[in-house]
Scaffold this motif. Sequence first.
Motif, PDB file in Angstrom:
ATOM      1  N   THR A  76      66.196  99.383  58.570  1.00  0.00           N
ATOM      2  CA  THR A  76      65.544  98.109  58.834  1.00  0.00           C
ATOM      3  C   THR A  76      64.056  98.342  58.652  1.00  0.00           C
ATOM      4  N   LEU A  77      63.462  97.590  57.741  1.00  0.00           N
ATOM      5  CA  LEU A  77      62.044  97.730  57.443  1.00  0.00           C
ATOM      6  C   LEU A  77      61.232  96.672  58.172  1.00  0.00           C
ATOM      7  N   ILE A  78      60.022  97.046  58.501  1.00  0.00           N
ATOM      8  CA  ILE A  78      59.033  96.114  59.018  1.00  0.00           C
ATOM      9  C   ILE A  78      57.927  96.051  57.973  1.00  0.00           C
ATOM     10  N   ILE A  79      57.618  94.849  57.519  1.00  0.00           N
ATOM     11  CA  ILE A  79      56.554  94.656  56.538  1.00  0.00           C
ATOM     12  C   ILE A  79      55.479  93.801  57.195  1.00  0.00           C
ATOM     13  N   GLN A  80      54.297  94.369  57.307  1.00  0.00           N
ATOM     14  CA  GLN A  80      53.187  93.635  57.885  1.00  0.00           C
ATOM     15  C   GLN A  80      52.259  93.192  56.759  1.00  0.00           C
ATOM     16  N   ILE A  81      51.788  91.946  56.875  1.00  0.00           N
ATOM     17  CA  ILE A  81      50.884  91.372  55.881  1.00  0.00           C
ATOM     18  C   ILE A  81      49.531  91.135  56.547  1.00  0.00           C
ATOM     19  N   TYR A  82      48.490  91.601  55.867  1.00  0.00           N
ATOM     20  CA  TYR A  82      47.119  91.437  56.343  1.00  0.00           C
ATOM     21  C   TYR A  82      46.330  90.638  55.313  1.00  0.00           C
ATOM     22  N   ALA A  83      45.351  89.885  55.798  1.00  0.00           N
ATOM     23  CA  ALA A  83      44.518  89.073  54.900  1.00  0.00           C
ATOM     24  C   ALA A  83      43.411  89.899  54.292  1.00  0.00           C
ATOM     25  N   GLY A  84      43.187  89.663  53.008  1.00  0.00           N
ATOM     26  CA  GLY A  84      42.030  90.215  52.308  1.00  0.00           C
ATOM     27  C   GLY A  84      41.104  89.063  51.970  1.00  0.00           C
ATOM     28  N   GLN A  85      40.491  89.139  50.827  1.00  0.00           N
ATOM     29  CA  GLN A  85      39.534  88.121  50.395  1.00  0.00           C
ATOM     30  C   GLN A  85      40.253  86.811  50.081  1.00  0.00           C
ATOM     31  N   ILE A  86      39.631  85.719  50.486  1.00  0.00           N
ATOM     32  CA  ILE A  86      40.171  84.392  50.208  1.00  0.00           C
ATOM     33  C   ILE A  86      39.216  83.675  49.255  1.00  0.00           C
ATOM     34  N   GLY A  87      39.788  83.097  48.206  1.00  0.00           N
ATOM     35  CA  GLY A  87      38.995  82.363  47.229  1.00  0.00           C
ATOM     36  C   GLY A  87      39.388  80.897  47.219  1.00  0.00           C
ATOM     37  N   ARG A  88      38.943  80.185  46.224  1.00  0.00           N
ATOM     38  CA  ARG A  88      39.267  78.759  46.114  1.00  0.00           C
ATOM     39  C   ARG A  88      40.763  78.555  45.949  1.00  0.00           C
ATOM     40  N   SER A  89      41.366  79.306  45.030  1.00  0.00           N
ATOM     41  CA  SER A  89      42.793  79.148  44.755  1.00  0.00           C
ATOM     42  C   SER A  89      43.575  80.447  44.945  1.00  0.00           C
ATOM     43  N   SER A  90      42.883  81.506  45.356  1.00  0.00           N
ATOM     44  CA  SER A  90      43.538  82.812  45.457  1.00  0.00           C
ATOM     45  C   SER A  90      43.403  83.415  46.844  1.00  0.00           C
ATOM     46  N   LEU A  91      44.306  84.351  47.103  1.00  0.00           N
ATOM     47  CA  LEU A  91      44.308  85.060  48.377  1.00  0.00           C
ATOM     48  C   LEU A  91      44.773  86.486  48.125  1.00  0.00           C
TER      49      LEU A  91
END
Length: 140
Positions: A76-91
């Motif tokens: 069983t895997l745990i995948i954590q997502i973290y925010a990086g740079q946010i742009g107008r249409s991109s993340l």
Amino acid sequence: MINYPPTKLLFTHRLQVRWSDMDKYGRVNHALYFTYMEQAETAWLESLGINLSAKESPVTAKANCAYHLPIFAPMTLIIQIYAGQIGRSSLSLFHTIYAEQEKELIYAQGHTVIVWVNHQIGKSIPLPEKIRQFVELRHD
């Protein structure tokens, strides 16, 4: 290792490795790590109530992965997502993959850049406001 910028956790996804994910060498094929990250991203967007439709949705513009340990079934895997740079249409999103049973071992780290696209016109469009607000509330 992928250099993680100072970010905050956006989402944690739990995923069961399937026996069919194994390759002829008895481990999860490296290409599936990208599928696992994509599944986590989709679960995160759905948790926000984002309607992923044929009209508009995220498109992966960039993806990379640093493989640290092989993954095997059953896990069983745990995948954590973290925010990086946010742009107008991109993340920009950063991922950490570890086993639920061994949280001290990082199996892989990934980085993706998603771009929100209107498929009818074939062009990028601004990120949905719900995503922008969620990320900005959690971003350093």
